[in-house]
Design an enzyme around this catalytic site. Structure first.
Site: not given
Length: 388
Positions: A73, A183, A204-205, A329
């Site tokens: 992302g 999201q 993807a995660h 993050c």
């Protein structure tokens, strides 16, 4: 994952779906070729890449060639923002607009363009509910505005932005629009034409796919300067040998997320409503951060007066409950959430807020367990450090 663990941090990352792993396995355990090679192994890899591109394009309602696969992302967001900015700078387009509640991948990309490339940036405020006012966007656009980037749904509060309206305002003035939709999969529609966006970022995660792979939707004709130089992969928009196993996993996960979205969102909404109502009823001086109506069903950001988030998270972790203070993050940061501060919360209120993010494995009994435990933990912390 430990069966006894209560994992309520799905907004940080989701567990890999076994169906996704099954789709990836041939490219993890067998001969996985380079999609740029002309021999039969390379052609098989290229076919898998093309199939994945078509699958993701079906979900996004776009053309396969409008999909650019990335390493995640943050890379997708940086490619979108920096790529458009660099491509349009020669036309005198040196102004960018975003919001004060964006993910740091957006904010730090903007900081880079200001500090090193001479761009100017306007950050739109949000109201107490966490939403951008379209009137503010219309007033902020200048003749030199190149791009507007506003997230689809906030990663800390789950608040959904009026993306379609914001994108329409941009297009009326000839300005490109990007959205961080990281999201959104499995919880919101992803039809890029209905949304009206020019660029859209995913990873993807966040929807039960593998870590380390993402995509950028790039509307046909949108100018973009590549940010990774090298080979001709991804139509020269993102150099580097494609992660075939990861991309296959992304496509499978996205397809599943979209097909199961109606039932998934209904279940999450019921669970999160139970959590929110239970906390507000059982714990005095607690509150929900963000608009309750315009919110992802899987995220509940709750505040508790007279506590410190870190202490409560540690106590929850000792009880086998995983939650977070916000974006993964920024874990380890002692600073209050920039998202909550932008919404008008005080530093103490922001530092007393926790994000619970629910997912496929979340059960009603897990929510009840949390509601049984949480009031005592809050009371314990308040007894040790009562409000002044």
């Amino acid at each position: 994952m430990n069966d006894r663990l209560i994992y309520l941090d799905h907004a940080a990352t989701t567990p890999l779906d076994p169906r996704v792993l099954e789709a990836m396995m041939p490219f993890l355990t067998g001969m996985s070729g380079n999609a740029s090679s002309i021999h039969q192994v390379g052609r098989a890899a290229l076919q898998a890449l093309d199939d994945a591109r078509e699958q993701t394009a079906l979900v996004l309602n776009c053309q396969p060639k409008e999909i650019v696969f990335t390493g995640g992302g943050s890379e997708s967001i940086n490619l979108a923002i920096k790529g458009v900015a660099m491509a349009l700078r020669a036309q005198g387009k040196t102004h960018l607009i975003s919001s004060a509640i964006e993910h740091h991948a957006v904010l730090h990309a903007l900081d880079y363009l200001v500090e090193y490339e001479g761009f100017s940036v306007t950050l739109l405020p949000v109201d107490r509910s966490g939403r951008v006012n379209p009137v503010d966007l219309a007033a902020a656009i200048r003749p030199e505005t190149a791009l507007v980037s506003v997230m689809y749904a906030n990663n800390e509060t789950g608040v959904i932005q009026p993306i379609t309206e914001l994108a329409a305002i941009c297009h009326e003035r000839g300005v490109l629009f990007h959205t961080d939709a990281v999201q959104a999969p499995g919880q919101l529609p992803l039809d890029v034409h209905a949304l009206g966006v020019d660029l859209l970022s995913l990873t993807a995660h966040k929807f039960y796919g593998p870590q380390g792979v993402g995509l950028l939707y790039l509307r046909r004709g949108t100018p973009l300067a590549p940010q990774i130089n090298g080979g001709a992969q991804e139509r020269r928009r993102r150099a580097g040998t494609e992660n075939i196993a990861g991309i296959v996993g992304l496509a499978k996960a996205l397809t599943i997320a979209e097909s199961e979205r109606p039932s998934h969102t209904a279940r999450l909404r019921a669970l999160s409503d139970c959590l929110i109502d239970g906390v507000l009823a059982r714990i005095p001086h607690s509150w929900l951060n963000g608009d309750r109506a315009h919110r992802l069903p899987g995220i509940a950001n709750l505040g508790f007066a007279c506590i410190e988030t870190e202490s409560l998270l540690l106590l929850l972790d000792q009880r086998g409950i995983c939650a977070s203070s916000g974006s993964a993050c920024t874990s380890g940061s002692l600073e209050p959430s920039h998202v909550l501060l932008a919404m008008g919360l005080s530093p103490d209120e922001a530092n007393g807020s926790i994000r619970f993010s629910l997912g496929r494995q979340t059960t009603e009994s897990q929510i009840e367990t949390l509601l049984d435990i949480l009031p005592d933990l809050v009371a314990q912390l308040r007894a040790v450090a009562p409000c002044a």
